[in-house]
Enzyme design. Structure first.
Site, PDB file in Angstrom:
ATOM      1  N   PRO A   1      -8.735 -22.990 -40.979  1.00 57.07           N
ATOM      2  CA  PRO A   1      -9.214 -21.325 -40.918  1.00 57.07           C
ATOM      3  C   PRO A   1      -9.166 -20.671 -39.866  1.00 57.07           C
ATOM      4  O   PRO A   1      -9.288 -20.883 -38.490  1.00 57.07           O
ATOM      5  CB  PRO A   1     -10.563 -21.715 -40.894  1.00 57.07           C
ATOM      6  CG  PRO A   1     -11.351 -22.954 -41.757  1.00 57.07           C
ATOM      7  CD  PRO A   1     -10.086 -24.249 -41.244  1.00 57.07           C
ATOM      8  N   GLU A   2      -8.728 -19.358 -39.234  1.00 53.13           N
ATOM      9  CA  GLU A   2      -8.092 -18.629 -38.162  1.00 53.13           C
ATOM     10  C   GLU A   2      -8.714 -17.287 -38.386  1.00 53.13           C
ATOM     11  O   GLU A   2     -10.267 -17.351 -39.651  1.00 53.13           O
ATOM     12  CB  GLU A   2      -6.822 -18.209 -38.483  1.00 53.13           C
ATOM     13  CG  GLU A   2      -5.723 -19.526 -38.410  1.00 53.13           C
ATOM     14  CD  GLU A   2      -3.833 -18.756 -38.502  1.00 53.13           C
ATOM     15  OE1 GLU A   2      -3.810 -18.259 -37.861  1.00 53.13           O
ATOM     16  OE2 GLU A   2      -3.030 -19.988 -38.300  1.00 53.13           O
TER      17      GLU A   2
END
Length: 278
Positions: free
Chosen positions: A2-3
């Site tokens: 997840p960014e």
């Protein structure tokens, strides 16, 4: 992993339903989640805390408690959070923690690869902890083209490696780095310190647009990521280069190529992103 867009989507989903809620019961089911601390001790410290706000800094999710403490959650590669009425969340072999709130609802943390972390910080510890690890928030007013240029000046590393450095751009990850460089028409292996002012302005604008596109589509679901209500992100349907090796560039039709930068798979258009500026 997840960014920024994925973590921001989680924050925005949880903030309205968690703010003001008290943590009535905390079960930490995996010792790795809070090591080197004891899960029972951390759970005991969390019980009774009331959430004053849910924030994000870079890839960190932050539960700020009214006591002044903070719980810092890093989802790492496969971490995710689910929220639902008490007892409604399906059994999950990858569940690592469950929090029962004072309204009877549950927050469950799942993590297939077990790299995610929870860190309980005392009042006054949060900001110094983050300042040591993170640079500018790329969607904040403080992130300007000039500031980006200052961070890149003199850097010999490839530009992709430079913008993946969390001390340069907090929250930037592999997917959105590739997408931003395509938008900016900059080859990922260009030396960061060699970019001219016009290229830096293009990159600054491209970083913002790539991240904003990801947030608008609730992130990208490639494998494990989902929103707290179980929905999938949609950004993967609109990638310009990431994961599209051999497919035509939508801007010029040239097949997308793949290389490696800083050990990461990297996709780019060899026509739109030439190795040397034209």
């Amino acid at each position: 992993m997840p960014e920024l867009p994925e973590v921001e989507t989680v924050r925005a989903t949880l903030e309205p339903v968690l703010t003001g809620r008290r943590l009535d019961r905390v079960d930490i089911l995996d010792t790795r989640l809070v090591r080197p601390f004891e899960p029972l001790a951390v759970a005991g410290e969390l019980e009774g805390e009331r959430i004053g706000g849910v924030e994000r800094r870079g890839k960190y999710l932050i539960f700020r408690f009214e006591s002044g403490r903070s719980l810092l959650i890093h989802l790492r590669m496969t971490g995710s959070l689910r929220h639902g009425p008490g007892g409604s969340l399906a059994d999950d072999p990858y569940r690592r923690a469950v929090v029962r709130l004072d309204d009877g609802s549950d927050i469950a943390y799942r993590d297939v690869r077990r790299f995610g972390t929870w860190l309980l910080l005392e009042p006054g510890e949060l900001e110094p902890y983050l300042q040591q690890r993170l640079g500018a928030e790329p969607l904040s007013p403080a992130f300007t083209a000039r500031r980006l240029g200052e961070r890149l000046a003199g850097r010999k590393a490839p530009i992709k490696a430079a913008i993946l450095d969390q001390r340069t751009l907090a929250g930037m990850g592999n997917i959105y780095a590739d997408e931003a460089l395509w938008r900016a028409r900059i080859h990922p292996l260009r030396r960061a310190g060699d970019l001219d002012p016009d290229e830096i302005r293009r990159l600054h604008r491209a970083v913002r647009r790539a991240l904003e596109a990801g947030i608008a589509r609730q992130g990208a679901t490639l494998r494990d990521y989902s929103t707290p209500d179980g929905a999938r992100g949609r950004m993967q349907r609109e990638f310009k280069v990431y994961g599209r090796g051999g497919e035509p560039c939508e801007r010029c039709g040239t097949p997308i190529e793949k290389t490696r930068v800083a050990g990461r798979g990297t996709w780019y258009c060899p026509h739109c992103q030439p190795p040397t500026p034209s």
